[in-house]
Design an enzyme around this catalytic site. Structure first.
Site, PDB file in Angstrom:
ATOM      1  CG  HIS A  15      -1.830   1.102   1.387  1.00  0.00           C
ATOM      2  ND1 HIS A  15      -1.858   1.917   2.491  1.00  0.00           N
ATOM      3  CD2 HIS A  15      -2.800   1.562   0.555  1.00  0.00           C
ATOM      4  CE1 HIS A  15      -2.809   2.819   2.350  1.00  0.00           C
ATOM      5  NE2 HIS A  15      -3.394   2.635   1.177  1.00  0.00           N
ATOM      6  CG  HIS A  57      -3.157   9.243  -0.153  1.00  0.00           C
ATOM      7  ND1 HIS A  57      -3.906  10.056   0.675  1.00  0.00           N
ATOM      8  CD2 HIS A  57      -3.875   8.108  -0.313  1.00  0.00           C
ATOM      9  CE1 HIS A  57      -5.019   9.429   1.015  1.00  0.00           C
ATOM     10  NE2 HIS A  57      -5.029   8.242   0.434  1.00  0.00           N
TER      11      HIS A  57
HETATM   12  O1  G3P Z   1      -6.033   0.421  -2.245  1.00  0.00           O
HETATM   13  C1  G3P Z   1      -7.086   0.963  -1.555  1.00  0.00           C
HETATM   14  C2  G3P Z   1      -6.653   2.097  -0.698  1.00  0.00           C
HETATM   15  O2  G3P Z   1      -5.435   2.598  -1.152  1.00  0.00           O
HETATM   16  C3  G3P Z   1      -7.665   3.161  -0.651  1.00  0.00           C
HETATM   17  O3  G3P Z   1      -7.397   4.064   0.343  1.00  0.00           O
HETATM   18  O4  G3P Z   1      -6.865   6.352   0.988  1.00  0.00           O
HETATM   19  O5  G3P Z   1      -5.116   4.635   1.057  1.00  0.00           O
HETATM   20  O6  G3P Z   1      -5.912   5.483  -1.114  1.00  0.00           O
HETATM   21  P1  G3P Z   1      -6.261   5.180   0.305  1.00  0.00           P
HETATM   22 CA    CA Z   2      -4.657   4.280  -2.646  1.00  0.00          CA
END
Ligand code: G3P
Ligand code: CA
Length: 261
Positions: A15, A57
């Site tokens: 992630h 992000h």
């Molecule tokens: O992969 C799903 C996740 O990344 C969504 O949440 O806010 O971390 O982009 P976020």
């Molecule tokens: Ca994401």
């Protein structure tokens, strides 16, 4: 990441890179994810003022760079208000730790080069803020060597929380699998209708159940759950046969899933 064509071992999806061990969405986080044995690296895509796709992000650069110090008059420091050359001046690593001083906000192209042969899960973040980004993203991904093979092998997917945008992207690039990131529990009627064009639906950890995973699989959809950092949660998701665990800790998920595929 993909369910079509039969079940495979779950993918370990890093992630924002290995975000627990390196500053999120930097090339250092990608390198660490690969060291941790991630199958796939997830990232978030936005666009600079002069039209370059970058990996970030938040809408603003304030949390993950030193933009407040470098451009004190430019608040709220949205990436769409700065040129790439300006974004390049920012330190995207020191907020995380001194060892990462000098990390930059990568372009999507640089990020893809760093990921190399590993899988890519590319999230279009708030795409309504970047009109036409679906065409640009499709063009960038078409530069991936072996796009068709990567898509078929589950090594490439585009995801978004924005269902309408995702459908538009699918029409522009039907050869790229798409995944809907879902903040809640999906309505079964919509799930059934959208299973005709979605490759996957990716729910938050708090919203999945074994029944939901089975239902998605029954519709031919894959499912990758986020963001799963506790080994007990990772194991539970694996017991339910999810297709991928999206985690800040690929090093914890890897031994639970088994050997890299
Ligand atoms: O992969 C799903 C996740 O990344 C969504 O949440 O806010 O971390 O982009 P976020
Ligand atoms: Ca994401």
């Amino acid at each position: 990441m993909s369910a079509r064509g039969g079940r495979r071992p779950a993918a370990v999806v890093a992630h924002r890179g290995s975000a627990a061990g390196a500053p999120e969405n930097t090339l250092a986080a990608v390198r660490l994810a690969l060291e941790h044995g991630a199958d796939v690296v997830e990232t978030d895509v936005r666009r600079t003022r002069d039209g370059v796709l970058v990996v970030l992000h938040d809408e603003s650069l304030a949390r993950t760079t030193d933009v407040r110090e470098v451009f004190p008059e430019r608040g709220p420091w949205c990436v769409r208000d700065l040129t790439l050359e300006e974004v390049r001046r920012l330190d995207a690593g020191s907020w995380f730790g001194p060892a990462f001083a000098g990390e930059r906000v990568p372009t999507l192209r640089e990020w893809m080069d760093a990921v190399g042969d590993a899988g890519m899960l590319v999230e279009a973040k708030q795409p309504h803020l970047y009109p036409g980004i679906e065409h640009q993203l499709a063009a960038e991904l078409r530069a991936v060597p072996g796009l068709h093979e990567a898509s078929a092998a589950g090594r490439l997917a585009v995801q978004s929380f924005d269902r309408d945008w995702l459908h538009r992207f699918h029409e522009v690039a039907p050869d790229v699998p798409v995944a809907l990131v879902h903040p809640g529990v999906p309505d079964d009627e919509l799930l059934t209708a959208d299973s005709t064009w979605l490759a996957a639906l990716n729910p938050a950890l708090g919203n999945i159940t074994r029944e939901l995973v089975d239902r998605m699989h029954g519709l031919g959809l894959a499912t990758n759950v986020w963001t799963v950092n506790d080994p007990r949660d990772i194991q539970r998701a694996l017991d339910w046969s999810v297709d991928g665990v999206i985690t800040d800790h690929p090093e914890l998920a890897r031994p639970l899933v088994g050997a890299r595929r």
